[in-house]
Design an enzyme around this catalytic site. Structure first.
Site, mmCIF file in Angstrom:
data_model
loop_
_atom_site.group_PDB
_atom_site.id
_atom_site.type_symbol
_atom_site.label_atom_id
_atom_site.label_comp_id
_atom_site.label_asym_id
_atom_site.label_seq_id
_atom_site.Cartn_x
_atom_site.Cartn_y
_atom_site.Cartn_z
ATOM 1 C CB SER A 597 -7.763 2.402 3.979
ATOM 2 O OG SER A 597 -8.435 1.285 4.557
ATOM 3 C CE1 TYR A 610 -3.289 -0.560 3.408
ATOM 4 C CE2 TYR A 610 -5.200 -0.657 4.864
ATOM 5 C CZ TYR A 610 -4.662 -0.470 3.602
ATOM 6 O OH TYR A 610 -5.486 -0.200 2.541
#
Ligand SMILES: [Zn+2]
Length: 729
Positions: A597, A610
């Site tokens: 990501s 995350y």
């Protein structure tokens, strides 16, 4: 035994009421489908049917006789009207003059091969379906309906040492016999003559090949085909050798669970060994019948003789590789050593066969590796360029086993002479057919495992690689979601042909499986299933990931933190670590794409678990690229803010984000409307000002898998619309 009454070896499927509703061409299609539905009657793609119908000539308005005959390619079981060629009978028969005027004529002469191109000149009704080399077999028989099948019982008679005597013994005078000859114009003339001299013949056994029979009524022709096959099968059944079939049992195998474990271990190595020239996809076929054969005393002798029906050995090659390994007394290492030696000997043998049989104008030698491998205790493993091809190959050898069993019961089995086999395998017409096939797609012959394929980027990636010809294993925590993606792909690309493959190996071009990547045993089980289904794997795309929505203070619970790392970091590692064994065993180049990501590069707060897990995943890409080199490339795909259809953006998270960024919204808006708002908001922050879609991500996942990125490894590619703060430094 004229109609449906008590057939034991075929199924009488004709339904008068169904047939009565059809036009004459559709009746032919109907008859063909009923015949093709039973493998004891004919094999996939094998045999053909025809009807001589009176139709109105569009050019003259007059009634003309038209031959409708199954065209080149195609398969009786699945045939539609479009699989049938249509030819003016008078023009087809008129080709005889052209043929007769040739100075050199007969089987395998240039004039015979050139007749195939002439059939196009006899086309009735602008039908684009090409007539096959078997067309004259139908055209020259002066009956309205002709069935040419490859039934086990008839091939067994036709592949026996004393086939002519047996034909007489089985059928009395009603069926004649013609010696083996490659199908073509000349064989059509030979059959015409046999019938002219014996007008009472209802059919012919074609030496080393199959059965052809005829009638003036279509239902009668169908019933005759079944009756003759049944008659042959009943005759053979009287001589069945029971326990002494194939000389009796020599080996006994491991139990089913041990066999499966052995196959999982063996298949990747085997795939690597046979894929030295080009990659193959495998099919495992382990039935009682196959085990009885591979475990028998006579298997080595019979395997050496090869298959008989020309349809069979185009795929099975001149012979299979039989490995004389004792599953009870010999080790796995001994099996590997015997396989390697066996493959080397097979390739040398194949080269010698090519050199001995080739003609000055023969095509170059093809891949010298076997397409069928027989191992006592393990069964039959077939290889082909696609799943469908390897399934057909397995089907054909399984049928050949039945033919050998029957032929050895009534006589002695005979393979086709080597030169004849060669002249079929390297027939210039077959070569022309191969050359007409479209170029293989980028991921043809590849098995791609997409983990997370049940939704979002994973689903889009599965669709994208399938479009490039990949076999796709759709894996997901939710097996239902994985299966749904796989079902869509199979529906789109078709199951393919061939009726073989036991267990998972009977699958089509896509398969849905469950996996929990936080659990090593689950990952191991997944890859074991992939190996049993396709023989190995080439590329893996991991899109599975988790975003645990933080509470109002921006924090998550400890167990959510642990799960975030278990999925986003450890999961990717476990997948790579388990796949490593398979990649190494295959020794073939592969690739791994991990989805990370842009959050892995941008420190922004509010999603610390995350973001840090994705930073770890970025570095996992680099570490794995070094560990798995030179065999496997490892790259990262770093998406940003794909809101469309993403499981990462449930309604709560969308609302949370809209609130965080101060975008106006109302609680009663649909989730999709809210997602569109958020996607647009994100787009405005990017350099390209356009929402980032699933298709954008799938494209890069595919490209990183493809040869187009063959020289790129250890890299993370952002697909984020252009976020300067996420530029990697
Ligand atoms: Zn045939």
């Amino acid at each position: 035994m004229d109609h449906s009454d008590d057939y034991q070896h075929v199924n009488y499927l004709w339904d008068d009421a169904a047939a009565a509703q059809l036009d004459p061409v559709e009746r032919l299609r109907y008859r063909s489908n009923q015949l093709g539905a039973d493998q004891r009657i004919t094999n996939t793609g094998g045999g053909n049917t025809s009807a001589k119908l009176t139709q109105t000539d569009p050019l003259t308005g007059e009634a003309v006789e038209v031959l409708w005959v199954k065209g080149s390619g195609g398969d009786l079981r699945t045939a539609t009207r479009a699989n049938f060629a249509s030819l003016y009978m008078d023009k087809l028969l008129g080709l005889r003059g052209l043929y007769d005027r040739a100075v050199v004529k007969g089987a395998k002469t240039p004039i015979e091969d050139s007749m195939v191109d002439m059939y196009r000149h006899t086309t009735f009704g602008l039908n684009p379906t090409a007539a096959s080399i078997d067309t004259p077999l139908h055209g020259f028989i002066p009956f309205k309906h002709v069935d040419h099948m490859h039934p086990i019982s008839a091939i067994a008679i036709a592949a026996s040492a004393d086939q002519e005597r047996l034909t007489q013994a089985v059928f009395g005078g009603e069926v004649g016999w013609v010696a083996w000859q490659r199908p073509g114009f000349d064989l059509g003339l030979i059959m015409q003559q046999a019938l002219a001299q014996n007008p009472h013949y209802k059919g012919l056994i074609m030496g080393q090949h199959g059965l052809i029979n005829w009638a003036d009524d279509d239902q009668e022709c169908y019933a005759l085909t079944l009756r003759l096959i049944e008659k042959g099968a009943r005759y053979i059944a009287q001589f069945d050798k029971g326990d002494q079939t194939f000389g009796g049992k020599k080996y006994s195998g491991p139990d089913a669970a041990a066999r499966e474990a052995l196959l999982v271990r063996l298949l990747p190595t085997l795939r690597g060994l046979v894929s030295q020239h080009r990659r193959f996809v495998g099919t495992v076929h382990v039935t009682e019948e196959v085990l009885n054969f591979v475990n028998s005393v006579d298997a080595p002798r019979l395997a050496e003789l090869g298959t008989s029906c020309p349809d069979h050995f185009l795929r099975t090659k001149i012979k299979p590789l039989y490995v004389a390994w004792n599953p009870q007394t010999e080790s796995y290492e001994a099996l590997l050593a015997k396989l390697e030696a066996g493959l080397a000997a097979y390739r040398a043998d194949y080269t010698a066969y090519y050199e001995a049989c080739k003609h000055p104008n023969s095509p170059a030698m093809r891949d010298p590796n076997p397409t069928v491998i027989l191992i006592p205790g393990l069964g039959l493993i077939a290889w082909g360029k696609t799943k469908s091809e390897s399934r057909v190959t397995a089907e054909f050898y399984a049928l050949a086993i039945e033919v050998m069993r029957a032929a050895e019961a009534i006589s002695q089995y005979q393979g086709l002479p080597r030169q004849e086999a060669f002249d079929i395998e390297y027939w210039l017409l077959e070569e022309a057919k191969l050359k007409r096939q479209p170029a293989e797609k980028e991921l043809a012959r590849n098995v791609v495992v997409v983990i997370g394929a049940g939704s979002g980027i994973g689903k889009a990636a599965a669709q994208r690689v399938a479009q490039e010809g990949a076999h796709v294993v759709c894996a997901d925590l939710s097996v239902e979601a994985a299966q749904a993606t796989a079902d869509e792909l199979v529906k789109l690309y078709g199951q393919g042909i061939g009726v073989a493959g036991t267990g998972l190996s009977g699958c089509g071009p896509a398969l849905g499986l469950a996996v929990d990547i936080t659990n090593r045993a689950s990952v191991q089980a997944l890859f074991g299933q992939v190996v049993l289904a396709y023989g190995g794997l080439d590329n893996i795309i991991v899109t599975a990931g988790i975003f645990a929505s933080p509470d109002k203070t921006g924090h998550i619970r400890d167990e959510q933190w642990a799960l975030t790392y278990a999925i986003n970091v450890t999961g990717g590692y476990l997948v790579a670590d388990e796949a490593r064994t398979i990649w190494k065993a295959q020794g073939l180049k592969g690739s791994l794409v991990l989805t990370t990501s842009v959050n892995g590069a941008v420190a922004k707060g509010g999603s610390v678990a995350y973001d840090t897990s994705k930073a770890a995943a970025n570095h996992l890409v680099r570490e794995l690229a070094i560990e798995l080199a030179p065999l496997v490339r490892v790259n990262g795909l770093a998406p940003a803010t794909v809101v469309e259809g993403s499981s990462m953006f449930p309604r709560d998270r969308v609302i949370g984000s809209l609130a965080k960024y101060g975008v106006a919204f109302s609680e009663d808006e649909t989730t999709e409307a809210l997602r569109a708002k958020l996607a647009n908001f994100y787009a405005q922050r990017t350099l390209t000002k356009t929402p980032v879609t699933l298709a954008d991500q799938a494209e890069v996942a595919y490209l990183l898998t493809s040869r187009q990125f063959a020289k790129t490894t250890g890299q993370v590619i952002s697909v984020d619309g252009g976020l300067p703060e996420a530029f990697l430094r």
